[in-house]
Motif scaffolding. Structure first.
Motif, short mmCIF file in Angstrom:
data_model
loop_
_atom_site.label_atom_id
_atom_site.label_comp_id
_atom_site.label_asym_id
_atom_site.label_seq_id
_atom_site.Cartn_x
_atom_site.Cartn_y
_atom_site.Cartn_z
N HIS A 87 29.06 35.14 52.56
CA HIS A 87 28.66 34.74 51.08
C HIS A 87 30.16 34.09 50.37
CE1 HIS A 87 27.77 35.70 46.69
NE2 HIS A 87 27.12 34.57 46.89
N ARG A 88 30.81 35.06 49.64
CA ARG A 88 31.93 34.74 49.03
C ARG A 88 33.36 35.21 49.76
NH1 ARG A 88 30.63 35.08 43.64
NH2 ARG A 88 32.80 35.47 43.24
N GLY A 89 33.24 35.66 50.92
CA GLY A 89 34.47 35.89 51.94
C GLY A 89 35.05 37.42 51.71
N THR A 90 34.25 38.19 51.09
CA THR A 90 35.12 39.50 50.97
C THR A 90 35.13 40.42 52.24
OG1 THR A 90 35.59 41.71 49.58
CG2 THR A 90 33.17 41.03 50.06
N TYR A 106 29.96 43.77 47.85
CA TYR A 106 30.07 42.78 46.47
C TYR A 106 28.74 42.30 46.03
CZ TYR A 106 33.15 39.34 44.14
OH TYR A 106 33.95 38.71 43.33
N GLY A 108 25.59 42.73 48.15
CA GLY A 108 24.59 43.28 48.70
C GLY A 108 24.08 42.55 49.93
N MET A 120 19.64 38.94 51.40
CA MET A 120 20.53 38.71 50.49
C MET A 120 19.64 38.52 49.01
SD MET A 120 23.74 37.94 49.75
CE MET A 120 24.35 37.08 48.20
#
Ligand code: FES
Ligand SMILES: [Fe+2]
Length: 361
Positions: A87-90, A106, A108, A120
């Protein structure tokens, strides 16, 4: 011709140009050129000892720095997947844990233990979703006995790196080898990682540097064998040396007094088999002038531990570090660029330099 070219004929070859160790850009370039296509040691199956276990780790921390995750699914298959959320790279999983699915902290997003996208929240309106890009990347994982190896290249074959070693000592009951954390240790060495490796790759220095080891090994019969991406130094025991392998007739070395098998797997792994078990040494680049060498000890025959060629490994390491750190100082000199090789004693070092030259082309 590349500046790191090394002649295939050892009798006319010069050693690797010192720019390889001193040029900062080359140190960075080696991440892709040398390490990204290689196979790297991860650890053993005990890190994910039951279904549902997850073990996050960073591949070659401070150098490659790739966040990865080892998992064991409900079918008992071990996977190595990217630990970076699509998703956003964590980072998906921060601590070793047991879980049915991977759930990103972050927002889910959920993945199966093999990395496939499951669900998601708040994504109903998103078009063309999910696609294969939403799965966690799955890396090639290779297992020999309890040991796991990973490659960052998605279609890398492990055999050119590992098969020659496996064929040679495959008769050993490697699944019975027991990891001993209290006998394992990290060493910080003040040298470029390749200087540490090239010292390991020749037994030439044994009579000069390792008095204890020299008393056990028969220097006259010490030989190096070269394979595609690995090589073997065969340590034959001196006449009367009792701590040698009890080799089965199926071993290609049957009849020899083998005190140690020293396997090197390009670019940074050492597998030292002794009659008592195995000492794995992984050389991890930290900076141009520093590396960490992880010694991992696996004991097979407790009663033979710390005897023969596999005795006092800490002492041998101190002796090696002293000479390697002196080379680190020396290669910075304005008067030294190249050396030459002993044709009979430095085939392993020459092979290593040739592989570096090939990779850096
Ligand atoms: S970064 Fe993982 S769900 Fe958003
Ligand atoms: Fe040494």
């Amino acid at each position: 011709m590349s500046r790191f070219y090394v002649e295939p004929d050892i009798s006319i070859a010069k050693t690797l140009h010192t720019d390889f160790y001193t040029d900062a850009a080359v140190f960075d370039l080696a991440k892709e050129k040398i390490f990204s296509g290689s196979w790297q040691f991860v650890g053993d199956v005990g890190m994910v000892h039951e279904p549902g276990r997850c073990y996050p780790f960073t591949l070659l921390e401070k150098y490659i720095d790739e966040p990865l995750l080892l998992t064991r699914d409900q079918q008992n298959t071990i996977h190595c997947v990217s630990n970076v959320c699509t998703h956003r790279g964590t980072i998906v999983i921060k601590e070793p844990c047991k879980t049915a699915n991977l759930r990103c902290r972050y927002h889910g997003r959920q993945f199966g233990l093999d990395g496939h996208f499951i669900s998601m929240p708040e994504f109903k309106e998103v078009k063309n979703f999910p696609t294969a890009d939403d799965n966690l990347a799955r890396l090639p994982l290779f297992q020999w006995g309890p040991w796991l190896f990973v490659s960052l290249q998605l279609h890398a074959a492990p055999e050119p790196y590992l098969q020659d070693m496996i064929d040679r000592v495959g008769w050993l009951p490697v699944n019975d080898f027991v990891y001993r954390p209290e006998l394992s240790k990290d060493y910080i060495v003040q040298s470029h990682w390749a200087l540490y490796c090239e010292n390991y790759l020749e037994g030439f220095h044994i009579p000069f540097v390792h008095a204890g080891l020299n008393a056990v090994l028969d220097f006259g019969n010490y030989v190096t064998e070269l394979f595609r991406y690995s090589n073997l130094q065969l340590g034959i025991g001196k006449e009367g040396e009792g701590d040698v392998f009890d080799l089965p007739a199926s071993s290609p070395d049957y009849g020899k007094q083998v005190a140690a098998y020293y396997f090197f797997v390009f670019p940074n792994m050492m597998f030292n088999f002794y009659p008592w078990g195995l000492s794995i040494n992984i050389v991890k680049p930290l900076s141009q002038q520093q590396c960490k060498v992880s010694f991992l000890t696996y004991v097979w025959k407790e009663e033979l531990f710390n005897r023969g060629a596999g005795a006092d490994l800490n002492q041998v390491e101190m002796e090696d570090e002293e000479v390697v750190e002196a080379v680190q100082k020396g290669i910075l000199s304005r008067y030294y660029r190249h050396g030459r090789y002993s044709v009979t004693r430095e085939q392993g070092t020459h092979h290593f330099h040739r592989l570096i030259a090939e990779a850096m082309e």
